[in-house]
Scaffold this motif. Structure first.
Motif, PDB file in Angstrom:
ATOM      1  N   SER A   1     -26.486 -12.586 -61.469  1.00 37.79           N
ATOM      2  CA  SER A   1     -25.410 -12.871 -60.161  1.00 37.79           C
ATOM      3  C   SER A   1     -26.102 -12.384 -59.106  1.00 37.79           C
ATOM      4  O   SER A   1     -26.530 -11.190 -59.176  1.00 37.79           O
ATOM      5  CB  SER A   1     -24.174 -12.310 -60.657  1.00 37.79           C
ATOM      6  N   THR A   2     -26.052 -13.134 -58.086  1.00 32.36           N
ATOM      7  CA  THR A   2     -26.263 -12.816 -56.612  1.00 32.36           C
ATOM      8  C   THR A   2     -24.892 -12.286 -55.930  1.00 32.36           C
ATOM      9  O   THR A   2     -23.865 -13.087 -55.947  1.00 32.36           O
ATOM     10  CB  THR A   2     -26.901 -13.638 -55.827  1.00 32.36           C
ATOM     11  N   ILE A   3     -24.955 -10.878 -55.642  1.00 29.89           N
ATOM     12  CA  ILE A   3     -23.701 -10.444 -55.106  1.00 29.89           C
ATOM     13  C   ILE A   3     -23.938  -9.746 -53.909  1.00 29.89           C
ATOM     14  O   ILE A   3     -25.003  -9.041 -53.534  1.00 29.89           O
ATOM     15  CB  ILE A   3     -23.108  -9.501 -56.225  1.00 29.89           C
ATOM     16  N   ILE A   4     -22.756  -9.711 -52.878  1.00 30.29           N
ATOM     17  CA  ILE A   4     -22.638  -8.728 -51.713  1.00 30.29           C
ATOM     18  C   ILE A   4     -21.596  -7.843 -52.011  1.00 30.29           C
ATOM     19  O   ILE A   4     -20.445  -7.957 -52.754  1.00 30.29           O
ATOM     20  CB  ILE A   4     -22.339  -9.366 -50.624  1.00 30.29           C
ATOM     21  N   GLY A   5     -21.825  -6.466 -51.717  1.00 34.29           N
ATOM     22  CA  GLY A   5     -20.466  -5.549 -51.871  1.00 34.29           C
ATOM     23  C   GLY A   5     -20.073  -5.374 -50.373  1.00 34.29           C
ATOM     24  O   GLY A   5     -20.727  -5.180 -49.499  1.00 34.29           O
ATOM     25  N   VAL A   6     -18.564  -5.582 -50.317  1.00 36.33           N
ATOM     26  CA  VAL A   6     -18.007  -5.280 -48.980  1.00 36.33           C
ATOM     27  C   VAL A   6     -16.717  -4.401 -49.376  1.00 36.33           C
ATOM     28  O   VAL A   6     -16.170  -4.275 -50.437  1.00 36.33           O
ATOM     29  CB  VAL A   6     -17.624  -6.706 -48.475  1.00 36.33           C
ATOM     30  N   PRO A   7     -16.320  -3.595 -48.225  1.00 36.72           N
ATOM     31  CA  PRO A   7     -15.092  -2.875 -48.392  1.00 36.72           C
ATOM     32  C   PRO A   7     -13.807  -3.807 -48.832  1.00 36.72           C
ATOM     33  O   PRO A   7     -13.649  -4.801 -48.507  1.00 36.72           O
ATOM     34  CB  PRO A   7     -14.937  -2.319 -47.151  1.00 36.72           C
ATOM     35  N   ASP A   8     -13.145  -3.406 -49.832  1.00 35.26           N
ATOM     36  CA  ASP A   8     -11.802  -3.997 -50.378  1.00 35.26           C
ATOM     37  C   ASP A   8     -10.870  -4.358 -49.348  1.00 35.26           C
ATOM     38  O   ASP A   8     -10.637  -5.886 -49.397  1.00 35.26           O
ATOM     39  CB  ASP A   8     -11.070  -2.993 -51.025  1.00 35.26           C
ATOM     40  N   GLY A   9     -10.755  -3.915 -48.022  1.00 36.96           N
ATOM     41  CA  GLY A   9     -10.100  -4.357 -47.175  1.00 36.96           C
ATOM     42  C   GLY A   9     -10.559  -5.417 -46.476  1.00 36.96           C
ATOM     43  O   GLY A   9      -9.950  -5.992 -45.575  1.00 36.96           O
ATOM     44  N   ALA A  10     -11.877  -5.706 -46.383  1.00 35.29           N
ATOM     45  CA  ALA A  10     -12.591  -6.582 -45.526  1.00 35.29           C
ATOM     46  C   ALA A  10     -12.121  -8.079 -46.329  1.00 35.29           C
ATOM     47  O   ALA A  10     -12.649  -9.063 -45.575  1.00 35.29           O
ATOM     48  CB  ALA A  10     -14.113  -6.603 -45.600  1.00 35.29           C
ATOM     49  N   VAL A  11     -11.975  -8.159 -47.412  1.00 35.02           N
ATOM     50  CA  VAL A  11     -11.673  -9.673 -47.949  1.00 35.02           C
ATOM     51  C   VAL A  11     -10.295 -10.077 -47.860  1.00 35.02           C
ATOM     52  O   VAL A  11      -9.104  -9.204 -48.248  1.00 35.02           O
ATOM     53  CB  VAL A  11     -12.006  -9.593 -49.282  1.00 35.02           C
ATOM     54  N   ALA A  12      -9.993 -11.349 -47.347  1.00 34.13           N
ATOM     55  CA  ALA A  12      -8.764 -11.825 -47.083  1.00 34.13           C
ATOM     56  C   ALA A  12      -8.535 -12.996 -47.900  1.00 34.13           C
ATOM     57  O   ALA A  12      -9.540 -14.005 -47.436  1.00 34.13           O
ATOM     58  CB  ALA A  12      -8.179 -11.868 -45.727  1.00 34.13           C
ATOM     59  N   ILE A  13      -7.497 -13.226 -48.885  1.00 36.42           N
ATOM     60  CA  ILE A  13      -7.306 -14.600 -49.367  1.00 36.42           C
ATOM     61  C   ILE A  13      -6.551 -15.344 -48.367  1.00 36.42           C
ATOM     62  O   ILE A  13      -5.522 -14.860 -47.976  1.00 36.42           O
ATOM     63  CB  ILE A  13      -6.755 -14.352 -50.970  1.00 36.42           C
ATOM     64  N   ILE A  14      -7.149 -16.479 -47.943  1.00 36.01           N
ATOM     65  CA  ILE A  14      -6.352 -17.267 -47.369  1.00 36.01           C
ATOM     66  C   ILE A  14      -6.045 -18.685 -47.858  1.00 36.01           C
ATOM     67  O   ILE A  14      -5.202 -19.523 -47.009  1.00 36.01           O
ATOM     68  CB  ILE A  14      -7.484 -17.812 -46.071  1.00 36.01           C
ATOM     69  N   LYS A  15      -6.080 -18.762 -49.139  1.00 38.46           N
ATOM     70  CA  LYS A  15      -5.497 -20.049 -49.794  1.00 38.46           C
ATOM     71  C   LYS A  15      -5.683 -19.599 -51.312  1.00 38.46           C
ATOM     72  O   LYS A  15      -6.843 -19.246 -51.868  1.00 38.46           O
ATOM     73  CB  LYS A  15      -6.459 -21.484 -49.383  1.00 38.46           C
ATOM     74  N   GLY A  16      -4.655 -19.891 -51.794  1.00 41.48           N
ATOM     75  CA  GLY A  16      -4.377 -19.948 -53.466  1.00 41.48           C
ATOM     76  C   GLY A  16      -4.592 -18.422 -53.623  1.00 41.48           C
ATOM     77  O   GLY A  16      -4.317 -17.505 -52.727  1.00 41.48           O
ATOM     78  N   ALA A  17      -4.918 -18.098 -54.854  1.00 42.77           N
ATOM     79  CA  ALA A  17      -4.709 -16.751 -55.622  1.00 42.77           C
ATOM     80  C   ALA A  17      -5.905 -16.790 -56.716  1.00 42.77           C
ATOM     81  O   ALA A  17      -5.566 -17.699 -57.586  1.00 42.77           O
ATOM     82  CB  ALA A  17      -3.519 -16.422 -55.956  1.00 42.77           C
ATOM     83  N   PRO A  18      -6.878 -16.002 -56.905  1.00 49.08           N
ATOM     84  CA  PRO A  18      -7.721 -15.967 -57.907  1.00 49.08           C
ATOM     85  C   PRO A  18      -6.807 -15.221 -59.267  1.00 49.08           C
ATOM     86  O   PRO A  18      -5.963 -14.551 -59.010  1.00 49.08           O
ATOM     87  CB  PRO A  18      -8.727 -14.940 -57.491  1.00 49.08           C
ATOM     88  N   ARG A  19      -6.972 -15.635 -60.322  1.00 45.95           N
ATOM     89  CA  ARG A  19      -6.672 -15.091 -61.579  1.00 45.95           C
ATOM     90  C   ARG A  19      -7.746 -13.846 -61.831  1.00 45.95           C
ATOM     91  O   ARG A  19      -9.028 -13.801 -61.341  1.00 45.95           O
ATOM     92  CB  ARG A  19      -6.701 -16.147 -62.659  1.00 45.95           C
ATOM     93  N   SER A  20      -7.372 -13.217 -62.917  1.00 45.50           N
ATOM     94  CA  SER A  20      -8.083 -11.938 -63.178  1.00 45.50           C
ATOM     95  C   SER A  20      -8.429 -11.833 -64.715  1.00 45.50           C
ATOM     96  O   SER A  20      -7.537 -12.185 -65.399  1.00 45.50           O
ATOM     97  CB  SER A  20      -7.592 -10.702 -62.702  1.00 45.50           C
ATOM     98  N   TYR A  21      -9.656 -11.300 -64.969  1.00 47.07           N
ATOM     99  CA  TYR A  21      -9.926 -10.766 -66.384  1.00 47.07           C
ATOM    100  C   TYR A  21     -10.496  -9.485 -66.495  1.00 47.07           C
ATOM    101  O   TYR A  21     -11.580  -9.296 -65.587  1.00 47.07           O
ATOM    102  CB  TYR A  21     -10.931 -11.654 -67.052  1.00 47.07           C
ATOM    103  N   VAL A  22      -9.845  -8.497 -67.295  1.00 46.13           N
ATOM    104  CA  VAL A  22     -10.588  -7.354 -66.980  1.00 46.13           C
ATOM    105  C   VAL A  22     -11.629  -7.095 -68.210  1.00 46.13           C
ATOM    106  O   VAL A  22     -11.258  -7.319 -69.452  1.00 46.13           O
ATOM    107  CB  VAL A  22      -9.653  -6.109 -67.147  1.00 46.13           C
TER     108      VAL A  22
END
Length: 134
Positions: A40-61
């Motif tokens: 996986s290619t990934i970038i790390g950003v502070p939690d507060g920097a991400v804004a969901i502007i449409k929809g809502a992701p599901r989660s799997y732990v």
């Protein structure tokens, strides 16, 4: 820098304010399974920097090799992996760069979990770590 992205079907869209703190390639076996690829290619950003502007992701732990939680967020419609929140890096969101509208600037600073990498892949001159860097 402001970045935008979303899933394959467009049901989930997001914006990221600011520059990424880290740019990595993860070769752990769980990222391989989630991505359906060698890494996986990934970038790390502070939690507060991400804004969901449409929809809502599901989660799997999931749980990493350390036994700590990895919350993997994805689109429930098309299945695109979007974000991971990892207990060992609190306050960070790991964004799958393939979901960015423009990832042409991505330049990994390191390869992590190379003890699980596919033997045919060469990390080249980029620093590589068998697990998480110390």
């Amino acid at each position: 820098m402001t970045m935008t992205g979303g899933c394959l079907c467009g049901a989930v869209r997001y914006e990221i304010a600011g520059d990424p703190a880290m740019q990595l390639v993860c070769h752990c076996s769980h990222c391989q399974k989630q991505a359906g690829s060698a890494f996986s290619t990934i970038i790390g950003v502070p939690d507060g920097a991400v804004a969901i502007i449409k929809g809502a992701p599901r989660s799997y732990v999931d749980h990493g090799e350390s036994g700590k939680a990895v919350e993997r967020q994805f689109c429930e419609t098309c299945g695109s992996p979007l974000f991971s929140k990892v207990e060992v890096s609190p306050g960070m969101v790991w964004v799958k760069t393939g979901t960015l509208d423009d990832s042409s600037w991505f330049a990994p600073a390191a390869h992590i979990w190379t003890k699980s990498k596919q033997p045919w892949f060469d990390t080249g001159a980029v620093p590589a770590f068998e697990t998480n860097p110390g």
